[in-house]
Design an enzyme around this catalytic site. Structure first.
Site, PDB file in Angstrom:
ATOM      1  N   HIS A 131       0.827  -1.212   0.000  1.00 40.82           N
ATOM      2  CA  HIS A 131       0.000   0.000   0.000  1.00 40.82           C
ATOM      3  C   HIS A 131       0.859   1.259   0.000  1.00 40.82           C
ATOM      4  O   HIS A 131       0.376   2.350   0.276  1.00 40.82           O
ATOM      5  CB  HIS A 131      -0.958  -0.005   1.189  1.00 40.82           C
ATOM      6  N   CYS A 139       6.789   7.641  -9.164  1.00 40.49           N
ATOM      7  CA  CYS A 139       6.513   8.157 -10.505  1.00 40.49           C
ATOM      8  C   CYS A 139       5.407   7.309 -11.142  1.00 40.49           C
ATOM      9  O   CYS A 139       5.483   6.079 -11.147  1.00 40.49           O
ATOM     10  CB  CYS A 139       7.779   8.108 -11.352  1.00 40.49           C
ATOM     11  N   GLY A 165      -0.479 -10.235  12.361  1.00 33.13           N
ATOM     12  CA  GLY A 165      -1.281  -9.046  12.654  1.00 33.13           C
ATOM     13  C   GLY A 165      -2.157  -8.573  11.518  1.00 33.13           C
ATOM     14  O   GLY A 165      -2.344  -7.380  11.330  1.00 33.13           O
ATOM     15  N   THR A 166      -2.672  -9.507  10.746  1.00 35.58           N
ATOM     16  CA  THR A 166      -3.588  -9.126   9.671  1.00 35.58           C
ATOM     17  C   THR A 166      -4.808 -10.044   9.708  1.00 35.58           C
ATOM     18  O   THR A 166      -4.680 -11.240   9.958  1.00 35.58           O
ATOM     19  CB  THR A 166      -2.916  -9.179   8.279  1.00 35.58           C
TER      20      THR A 166
HETATM   21 ZN   LIG Z   1       9.651   8.290 -13.883  1.00 30.96          ZN
END
Ligand SMILES: [Zn+2]
Length: 261
Positions: A132, A140, A201-202
């Site tokens: 995430h 980019c 922990g998920t």
């Molecule tokens: Zn780039």
């Protein structure tokens, strides 16, 4: 057996399984960050439960008008929410350090984390995939390259990638935004090559993350679950440790040391 003995036995078994595995991968969720004082999103005390879920149009806005998105984002940062404050103040906990130590001793090959708080890196883990994103990085949108947010110039909005001239965006994955391709590819690779998956922990309900341990299991990997509650994976886990990660992981490391590993 008492609950404590059950946990101790599970920790001993987990250490033995880790010791004989060749390639161990870990999937880490919000539970580990919560032990560092970071509020979770969902659940009783979750940020979203208390304050409502964030708007769903961020990704659309970025695609439509990256300049407006950056302006809104910088304005938000200036308001500095309680959530942002708690993220910045958080420190890695004993669980993060234990994972970093396991990696240094060759007992852990890779950490896949759902957390955006940078705590694995700060604890010393090296091989990390942040599905995430990471709130301290920019990414980019054209070439996928990443940089520290603090090192890029915001004199021009939206900032551009110095490699390819593409638009930069905060690395944190927004609602509606696809998981970055390189991160996803690495997760599937780990699921294919791991002979042991640690699920820490998920609640293992958010896809695609929930898929990786299931895929690994299908490829013959063992599963060790460390979580305070039952999850969707509990039934297929080979070892279940009902404890905080900050207690269980250092105890596992101690067991491994005790075996001279
Ligand atoms: Zn780039």
């Amino acid at each position: 057996m008492t609950a404590r003995l059950v946990v101790e036995e599970a920790i001993r078994t987990a250490a033995a399984v880790i010791a004989r595995s060749r390639h161990v991968a870990a999937l880490v969720g919000a539970g580990l960050s919560a032990e560092s004082g970071i509020p979770t999103f969902r659940g009783e005390d979750g940020v979203w439960t208390k304050f409502g879920e964030p708007t769903f149009d961020g990704w659309e806005l970025f695609n439509h008008d990256p300049k407006a998105w950056w302006e809104a984002s910088l304005e938000n940062a200036a308001q500095y929410s309680d959530f942002a404050r708690s993220l910045d103040a958080a420190m890695p906990n004993a669980g993060h350090y234990a994972l970093a130590e396991m990696e240094q001793h060759g007992h852990l090959a890779h950490v896949i984390t759902q957390n955006i708080d940078d705590l694995h890196r700060r604890a010393g883990s090296r091989h990390i995939t942040e599905i995430h994103g990471n709130r301290y990085l920019v990414r980019c949108m054209t070439c996928g390259g990443r940089d520290r947010l603090s090192t890029i110039s915001l004199a021009r909005i939206p900032p551009l990638c110095h490699e390819c001239g593409g638009y930069l965006k905060n690395d944190t994955v927004m609602f509606g935004e696809p998981i970055p391709e390189d991160a996803l590819r690495e997760c599937y690779r780990q699921a294919a090559i791991a002979d042991l998956f640690l699920v820490i922990g998920t609640s293992a309900v958010v896809y695609p993350a929930a898929d990786f341990p299931i895929m690994a299991k299908r490829h013959g990997a063992a599963l060790i679950e460390i979580n305070l509650d039952d999850t969707a994976l509990t039934d297929i886990a080979d070892v279940v440790i009902r404890a905080k990660a900050g207690d269980a992981l250092p105890a596992i490391v101690e067991q491994l040391h005790g075996r001279g590993l």
